[in-house]
Design a protein around this motif. Structure first.
Motif, PDB file in Angstrom:
ATOM      1  N   ALA A  58     -11.984  -1.168   4.962  1.00  0.00           N
ATOM      2  CA  ALA A  58     -10.976  -0.907   5.987  1.00  0.00           C
ATOM      3  C   ALA A  58     -10.196  -2.161   6.356  1.00  0.00           C
ATOM      4  O   ALA A  58      -8.975  -2.112   6.558  1.00  0.00           O
ATOM      5  CB  ALA A  58     -11.645  -0.311   7.225  1.00  0.00           C
ATOM      6  N   CYS A  61      -7.609  -2.738   3.849  1.00  0.00           N
ATOM      7  CA  CYS A  61      -6.593  -1.682   3.873  1.00  0.00           C
ATOM      8  C   CYS A  61      -5.631  -1.849   5.039  1.00  0.00           C
ATOM      9  O   CYS A  61      -4.445  -1.513   4.931  1.00  0.00           O
ATOM     10  CB  CYS A  61      -7.264  -0.315   3.915  1.00  0.00           C
ATOM     11  SG  CYS A  61      -8.176   0.076   2.401  1.00  0.00           S
ATOM     12  N   ASP A  62      -6.116  -2.380   6.150  1.00  0.00           N
ATOM     13  CA  ASP A  62      -5.231  -2.657   7.278  1.00  0.00           C
ATOM     14  C   ASP A  62      -4.170  -3.677   6.872  1.00  0.00           C
ATOM     15  O   ASP A  62      -2.986  -3.529   7.189  1.00  0.00           O
ATOM     16  CB  ASP A  62      -6.036  -3.174   8.470  1.00  0.00           C
ATOM     17  CG  ASP A  62      -5.152  -3.486   9.665  1.00  0.00           C
ATOM     18  OD1 ASP A  62      -4.753  -2.542  10.374  1.00  0.00           O
ATOM     19  OD2 ASP A  62      -4.841  -4.680   9.885  1.00  0.00           O
ATOM     20  N   PHE A  82      -4.971   4.943   5.823  1.00  0.00           N
ATOM     21  CA  PHE A  82      -4.056   4.298   6.753  1.00  0.00           C
ATOM     22  C   PHE A  82      -2.653   4.567   6.236  1.00  0.00           C
ATOM     23  O   PHE A  82      -2.385   4.420   5.040  1.00  0.00           O
ATOM     24  CB  PHE A  82      -4.294   2.792   6.833  1.00  0.00           C
ATOM     25  CG  PHE A  82      -5.609   2.398   7.444  1.00  0.00           C
ATOM     26  CD1 PHE A  82      -6.324   3.250   8.266  1.00  0.00           C
ATOM     27  CD2 PHE A  82      -6.149   1.141   7.188  1.00  0.00           C
ATOM     28  CE1 PHE A  82      -7.544   2.891   8.818  1.00  0.00           C
ATOM     29  CE2 PHE A  82      -7.360   0.756   7.735  1.00  0.00           C
ATOM     30  CZ  PHE A  82      -8.062   1.631   8.555  1.00  0.00           C
ATOM     31  N   ILE A  89       1.212   2.316  12.613  1.00  0.00           N
ATOM     32  CA  ILE A  89       0.142   2.448  11.637  1.00  0.00           C
ATOM     33  C   ILE A  89      -0.841   3.480  12.158  1.00  0.00           C
ATOM     34  O   ILE A  89      -1.401   3.327  13.244  1.00  0.00           O
ATOM     35  CB  ILE A  89      -0.583   1.112  11.399  1.00  0.00           C
ATOM     36  CG1 ILE A  89       0.421   0.030  10.974  1.00  0.00           C
ATOM     37  CG2 ILE A  89      -1.682   1.287  10.359  1.00  0.00           C
ATOM     38  CD1 ILE A  89       1.177   0.332   9.718  1.00  0.00           C
ATOM     39  N   ARG A  90      -1.027   4.542  11.404  1.00  0.00           N
ATOM     40  CA  ARG A  90      -1.918   5.625  11.824  1.00  0.00           C
ATOM     41  C   ARG A  90      -3.084   5.744  10.853  1.00  0.00           C
ATOM     42  O   ARG A  90      -3.013   5.275   9.716  1.00  0.00           O
ATOM     43  CB  ARG A  90      -1.143   6.945  11.904  1.00  0.00           C
ATOM     44  CG  ARG A  90       0.074   6.884  12.814  1.00  0.00           C
ATOM     45  CD  ARG A  90       0.716   8.254  12.995  1.00  0.00           C
ATOM     46  NE  ARG A  90       1.918   8.194  13.801  1.00  0.00           N
ATOM     47  CZ  ARG A  90       1.949   8.146  15.132  1.00  0.00           C
ATOM     48  NH1 ARG A  90       0.800   8.174  15.795  1.00  0.00           N
ATOM     49  NH2 ARG A  90       3.080   8.077  15.787  1.00  0.00           N
ATOM     50  N   SER A  91      -4.143   6.418  11.307  1.00  0.00           N
ATOM     51  CA  SER A  91      -5.307   6.621  10.442  1.00  0.00           C
ATOM     52  C   SER A  91      -5.648   8.097  10.366  1.00  0.00           C
ATOM     53  O   SER A  91      -5.467   8.852  11.332  1.00  0.00           O
ATOM     54  CB  SER A  91      -6.510   5.834  10.954  1.00  0.00           C
ATOM     55  OG  SER A  91      -6.879   6.254  12.258  1.00  0.00           O
TER      56      SER A  91
END
Length: 261
Positions: A58, A61-62, A82, A89-91
């Protein structure tokens, strides 16, 4: 597997999304090459939406969704996506991901792997992970090879975990998801793409990409897939002549040359 230059113009004309693994697909000897990174920008400039589909954590990936020319990134082998929407930025998390209650079970898996396969170790990027365990067999020395990776995977499965072998890690998790299941769910629930098979092309290089190879008729591996070919039930439709990031750049150059930029 057919050479990438046999991908026909009709198929290319229908593509909207380029899906790709990262390690040993975009990278070469662990580095993101200038050729591969330039290829990502060329795809974006030509109107394609790029979505990496990776086993990386994660935390990585951010950074990727913020700093790379991509529309979204599927991480930890399908635990989450993401994505960027209206400047935010949404998940999107797979509904079957296991919560914090499985940390003790993953710790048991880790201990069994370290004991059962001498020389393997927890991946250096583990601190950035939320949902899974990554055991390194081939990213940092000592390099243990595919037989060791298979033994690590077998141990994970004995504990009831899902497990996949990449070119560098064995990833283990608890939850009914993988790269393909999350990709399909994200395209259905978030992107609302009705023509997934025609609109997407996937690029990969290793056994954990096999579900994607089996599903997408427009699938391609970089040339280093050949070391795994005898272990795969589902091969990609196409293959490049070059390995790693150079192979990805080769394929992108062909797609853009035939389809026009």
């Amino acid at each position: 597997m057919r050479p990438i230059n046999e991908l026909d113009a009709k198929r290319i004309s229908k593509l909207k999304y380029i899906l790709c693994d990262i390690d040993d697909t975009l990278t070469t000897h662990g580095k993101l090459t200038a050729e591969a990174y330039t290829a990502l920008w060329r795809l974006q400039d030509a109107g394609f939406a790029v979505i990496p589909v990776t086993g990386r954590p994660a935390g990585w990936c951010d950074l990727i969704i913020r700093e790379w020319p991509v529309k979204a990134v599927v991480g930890e082998n399908g635990a989450f996506v993401f994505y960027a929407e209206n400047g935010q930025i949404r998940s999107f998390v797979h509904p079957s991901v296991a919560g914090s209650e499985v940390r003790a079970k993953l710790a048991e898996v880790k201990d069994a792997c370290l004991k059962g396969v001498p020389g393997c170790r927890v991946a250096k990027d583990q601190f950035s992970r939320i949902y899974d365990l990554a055991i390194d067999f081939n990213e940092d020395p000592p390099y243990l090879g595919l037989d060791a990776a298979q033994r690590i995977k077998d141990i994970c499965v004995l504990f009831g975990a899902q497990a996949k072998i990449s070119s560098i890690h064995v990833n283990a998790w608890f939850g009914e998801y993988d790269k393909l299941r999350m990709t399909r769910l994200f395209f259905s629930e978030v992107l609302k793409e009705p023509n997934l098979l025609e609109a997407c092309m996937f690029f990969g290089d290793s056994p954990n990409d096999e579900p994607m190879f089996s599903f997408f008729p427009n699938s391609c591996a970089v040339a280093n897939i050949l070391q795994f070919a005898g272990k795969l039930e589902h091969l990609p439709a196409f293959v490049t002549t070059r390995e790693g990031g150079e192979g990805f750049g080769e394929a992108v150059g062909f797609i853009l040359g035939v389809g026009g930029e």
